[in-house]
Design an enzyme around this catalytic site. Structure first.
Site, PDB file in Angstrom:
ATOM      1  CE  LYS A 107      -8.436  -9.217  25.893  1.00 12.58           C
ATOM      2  NZ  LYS A 107      -8.388  -9.060  27.363  1.00 12.58           N
TER       3      LYS A 107
HETATM    4  C1  LIG Z   1      -9.402  -9.580  28.190  1.00 12.90           C
HETATM    5  C2  LIG Z   1      -9.088  -9.847  29.621  1.00 12.90           C
HETATM    6  C3  LIG Z   1      -9.943 -10.627  30.437  1.00 12.90           C
HETATM    7  C4  LIG Z   1     -11.271 -11.174  29.947  1.00 12.90           C
HETATM    8  O1  LIG Z   1     -11.123 -12.176  28.995  1.00 12.90           O
HETATM    9  P1  LIG Z   1     -12.371 -12.586  28.062  1.00 12.90           P
HETATM   10  O2  LIG Z   1     -11.849 -13.583  27.117  1.00 12.90           O
HETATM   11  O3  LIG Z   1     -12.807 -11.315  27.392  1.00 12.90           O
HETATM   12  O4  LIG Z   1     -13.423 -13.127  28.966  1.00 12.90           O
HETATM   13  C5  LIG Z   1      -9.548 -10.897  31.750  1.00 12.90           C
HETATM   14  N1  LIG Z   1      -8.405 -10.399  32.248  1.00 12.90           N
HETATM   15  C6  LIG Z   1      -7.567  -9.639  31.510  1.00 12.90           C
HETATM   16  C7  LIG Z   1      -6.333  -9.116  32.133  1.00 12.90           C
HETATM   17  C8  LIG Z   1      -7.877  -9.341  30.170  1.00 12.90           C
HETATM   18  O5  LIG Z   1      -7.041  -8.562  29.458  1.00 12.90           O
END
Ligand SMILES: *Cc1c(COP(=O)(O)O)cnc(C)c1O
Length: 433
Positions: A107
């Site tokens: 993210k």
């Molecule tokens: C947010 C997150 C996800 C999921 O991603 P999305 O875009 O919400 O599908 C998967 N793995 C980790 C470690 C995350 O922080």
């Protein structure tokens, strides 16, 4: 660029409005009216380009009409100030490590890009911008770090007292500068309710400029498509880009949705796998054509514990609700907690590669699905040290904490304790102005 709402009941927005507002007036998600195809020459040379060069080409196709080249280049290059290596796990299966940013989770790219784009659109305005974000852990750290030191924008992270891990907590309580950590005496839902109340409070909104850093924001979700062009380029470099399969561990489906945008821009990915933990709403949609949201289930891969993925609306809209089409190149997989544990153990024993619980869902789904003649990479979305206790218990060995993460833990914790009463939050925010 112009953007429409997935609910079809709001006026078209320009990029600035979509980024500052986040959601459309009809509560729909913004979608670009046009997705440009990138030229064949780009894909031919992509393996000779840097991550930043590739990302800038992609960003220019989306945002080039709205942001001058030099500014957009600065946003992209400043966002991608770290690597995104690909690691061979075993024959034909590679791990694209999206966790080399400041908080060791994928993210970071979306949060950093959004912070810089918001800054670009609001610089010079007399009132500063205030970002409110409710978090159960990971989003707060990515957003706080993404906005750290960005001039003219203050960030307030609301998190539930005693409900986030110590590692997560210090990733947003030790930063200082323009980041405030508000420790709410309540649960995550209380934090979310407080943020919602603040956005609906006309009096507060007249006093201060508020915005959210929600993952549905186009400036957070679209830049994630950079990863897939880059991943393709790395596979091409290795001579493995034919019949390429990409597997994305998914929760709110923002990450995989950005991969689908990459495909619409011409990226030659043959098919996708959406890997889920026990939260099976999208998996069931693929099997039955019916989308039936439910309450989320707690799992070891907790950043994917989502029972009503917000970006489903975007995927549905992108393919006009054509279930047969969607299911023709996206398959699903469910990886429950037992299987996550067994997979982390097996992958370490066989390959010496340490997966985190989210990446474990991706690797498992890829391994079970890859056919003769296909090559694949899955996204490893977080560093295993972020889930240290879980991974150590499964492997029976210590997981080293990288220097970046350890540095947070040495910082001084500063947090502002607040009740879950909205008036307390409001008074606090007003006094801060
Ligand atoms: C947010 C997150 C996800 C999921 O991603 P999305 O875009 O919400 O599908 C998967 N793995 C980790 C470690 C995350 O922080």
């Amino acid at each position: 660029m112009k953007l429409y709402s997935t609910n079809g009941n709001a006026p078209l927005a320009d990029l600035k409005k979509a980024v500052v507002k986040g959601l459309a007036e009809d509560k729909g998600l913004y979608m670009p009216c046009e997705i440009k195809k990138l030229p064949a020459a780009f894909f031919e040379n992509i393996d000779k380009m840097s991550f930043q060069e590739i990302a800038y080409t992609v960003a220019d196709a989306f945002f080039g009409e709205d942001i001058p080249a030099e500014d957009l280049k600065a946003i992209v290059y400043d966002t991608l100030a770290f690597d995104c290596p690909i690691a061979k796990v075993e024959e034909n299966i590679y791990s694209l490590e999206l966790f080399h940013g400041p908080t060791l989770a994928f993210k970071d790219v979306g949060a950093r890009f959004m912070a810089r784009m918001l800054r670009y659109f609001t610089q010079g305005e007399d009132k500063g911008l205030n970002v409110l974000v409710a978090t159960s852990g990971d989003t707060g750290s990515a957003v706080a770090n993404g906005f750290l030191g960005v001039e003219g924008i203050n960030v307030y992270v609301l998190y539930p007292k005693g409900k986030v891990s110590p590692i997560q907590e210090c990733q947003f309580t030790t930063l200082g500068q323009n980041i405030r950590a508000l420790e709410i005496d309540g649960v995550f839902d209380d934090c979310q309710a407080l943020v919602k109340n603040a956005f609906m409070d006309a009096d507060l909104n007249a006093r201060m400029k508020l915005t959210s850093a929600n993952s549905i924001n186009v400036a957070r979700f679209l830049p994630q498509s950079f990863y897939y062009f880059w991943g393709y380029a790395q596979m091409k470099k290795l001579g493995l880009a034919d019949h390429l399969v990409v597997c994305v561990p998914s929760g709110n489906f923002g990450n995989i949705c950005s991969a689908l945008f990459a495909r619409e821009m011409g990226l030659p990915i043959e098919r996708f796998i959406a890997a889920n933990n026990s939260n099976d709403v999208f998996y069931n949609y693929l099997q039955t054509g019916k989308y039936e949201p439910k309450a989320s289930i707690q799992t070891l891969a907790n950043a994917m514990d989502v029972g009503d993925p917000s970006n489903f609306a975007r995927i549905y809209d992108l393919y006009q609700g054509d279930h047969a089409k969607i299911a023709s190149f996206i398959s699903g997989a469910i990886v429950d907690d037992d299987c996550i544990g067994a997979t982390i153990r097996q992958c370490y024993q066989d390959n010496g590669y340490v997966l985190d619980p989210h990446g474990a869902c991706g690797y498992r789904a890829m391994k079970d699905s890859l056919r003769e003649g296909e090559n694949g990479f899955f996204c490893e979305t977080a560093h295993p040290a972020k889930f240290k206790d879980t991974v150590e218990k499964i492997l029976g060995r210590e997981v080293e904490i990288p220097e970046r993460l350890a540095a947070f833990m040495k910082g001084e914790v500063k947090k502002i304790p607040l009740s879950k009463n909205y008036e307390d939050l409001k008074n606090y925010l007003i006094n801060e102005q």
